[in-house]
Scaffold this active site. Sequence first.
Site, PDB file in Angstrom:
ATOM      1  N   ASP A 142      -1.106   1.066  -4.028  1.00  0.00           N
ATOM      2  CA  ASP A 142      -2.098   0.146  -4.588  1.00  0.00           C
ATOM      3  C   ASP A 142      -3.398   0.841  -4.959  1.00  0.00           C
ATOM      4  O   ASP A 142      -4.378   0.187  -5.296  1.00  0.00           O
ATOM      5  CB  ASP A 142      -2.369  -1.016  -3.639  1.00  0.00           C
ATOM      6  CG  ASP A 142      -3.006  -0.588  -2.327  1.00  0.00           C
ATOM      7  OD1 ASP A 142      -2.830   0.583  -1.933  1.00  0.00           O
ATOM      8  OD2 ASP A 142      -3.660  -1.422  -1.681  1.00  0.00           O
ATOM      9  N   SER A 188       0.814  -1.212   0.000  1.00  0.00           N
ATOM     10  CA  SER A 188       0.000   0.000   0.000  1.00  0.00           C
ATOM     11  C   SER A 188       0.853   1.270   0.000  1.00  0.00           C
ATOM     12  O   SER A 188       1.571   1.535  -0.947  1.00  0.00           O
ATOM     13  CB  SER A 188      -0.965  -0.043   1.190  1.00  0.00           C
ATOM     14  OG  SER A 188      -1.955   0.935   1.093  1.00  0.00           O
ATOM     15  N   ASP A 206      -5.760   2.306  -3.366  1.00  0.00           N
ATOM     16  CA  ASP A 206      -7.006   2.198  -2.605  1.00  0.00           C
ATOM     17  C   ASP A 206      -7.266   3.457  -1.797  1.00  0.00           C
ATOM     18  O   ASP A 206      -8.295   3.571  -1.134  1.00  0.00           O
ATOM     19  CB  ASP A 206      -7.020   0.955  -1.712  1.00  0.00           C
ATOM     20  CG  ASP A 206      -6.013   1.001  -0.569  1.00  0.00           C
ATOM     21  OD1 ASP A 206      -5.102   1.865  -0.601  1.00  0.00           O
ATOM     22  OD2 ASP A 206      -6.117   0.172   0.353  1.00  0.00           O
ATOM     23  N   ASP A 233      -1.832   6.237  -3.559  1.00  0.00           N
ATOM     24  CA  ASP A 233      -0.794   5.447  -2.898  1.00  0.00           C
ATOM     25  C   ASP A 233      -0.457   4.242  -3.776  1.00  0.00           C
ATOM     26  O   ASP A 233      -0.989   4.093  -4.878  1.00  0.00           O
ATOM     27  CB  ASP A 233      -1.231   5.033  -1.495  1.00  0.00           C
ATOM     28  CG  ASP A 233      -2.386   4.032  -1.489  1.00  0.00           C
ATOM     29  OD1 ASP A 233      -3.102   3.950  -2.507  1.00  0.00           O
ATOM     30  OD2 ASP A 233      -2.566   3.342  -0.472  1.00  0.00           O
TER      31      ASP A 233
END
Length: 431
Positions: free
Chosen positions: A242, A95, A244, A240
Amino acid sequence: MGKYFGTDGIRGVYGKCLTERIAYLLGLALSEYFGGLCVVGRDTRVSGEILFSALKMGLEKNGASAINIGVVPTPCVSMIAKEWSAKCGVMITASHNEPQYNGLKVFAKDGIKLSEDEEIQIEKLMDSYAYKNLFNDGDILKFLKLEDEFNGHKKAKETYISQLTKVFCQREFDGLKVLLDIGNGAAGTIASEVFARLGASVISINDEGDGSKINVESGALYIENLIDKMDGFDLGFGFDGDADRVAVVVGKRILDGDSVLYSLSKGTNLKDGVVVGTLMSNSSLDKKLLNDGKKLIRTAVGDKYILDAMLKKGYSLGGEQSGHYIFYPERKTGDGILAALKICRAFKNDELEFLELLPQKTISIKADKRVFDDNKIKELIEKYSGKVESLLVRMSGTEPKIRVSVEDEDAKLVEVLLKEFVDLVEEIKSQ
């Protein structure tokens, strides 16, 4: 937190806390617990492919199978696991963490992150296999060479883009000028294309997909870097690793997470007038929603806790200051790209609003759980409890850090209290 799982999957520095052996054990455990097909995506980190190969080896050793959908955002894995009737999904990502970290986020067949009970059961299976199965690094290298026997990246990407764009009108963002900071992460495979399809004029930076630079002075955690580049743009978004989560710049001002959540509440059909936030949500958000005849419900910090509250009552909007926003039933996990698109709609509808926040600050102090559990820390928390608007001290679930968040009308008191925590942590560490 469990032996392997933290607040958001399994995570750690690659080669130390997170190894191919752990990915292999997870594959074995998921194969026994869920069986069948597992959808696997990853961000751009250098260690992603070898971890995929170890995970796949574990899955297939126990009779399950893995579909590699390549570099995609975490919400894509959540969606595809459900769309393709997979038994589970895994996103290989750390992440927002630095490049040396990696992680394994697991989704059940409905695209929802594992419950704590499911994590406990899977950890037990991982431990049972740890004593039964020999692990050979050379075997992983063989799987790495065979890794591309089925690659569902193109199909998964198009499905995800289609799901994103159908929420909006054709060419809805004509005339809108948008700057994207990809942060060398997974959003680079999709974000620019989605904005362009919806009519926006879009430029992206840090979109080379260089996993050795993921989140390095770019993306959501360094959103202030966009401000000097905003000339000629209406909105700026930083993602960020990933994708999400998302951070937002309007003109040359950062729109904080509480203001984003409040702005999104205006154009959302809220069930029971409820917005779901966390213990870190600023008190000003409470007050603004109450003035509108709405209500904020708080959960523990973490998007899985937000989602759990939303699922239990069917609430439609939730989010946290860090940039995770969940739109139910459209999504069952945070989706930075969808959130950015919703913010574009709010901008076009003149619904974006900067809240007047109470002074609030969060710091991260490097320390282990031994320090966090020290009685002196508990005594300091007790000393200030009830004397400031809010105080939250917690151990990070993804890094060896203590996070301290303080909110109060007295900005000086906020700084004094934070310094006391820093000094105390350093004192305990030195003992």
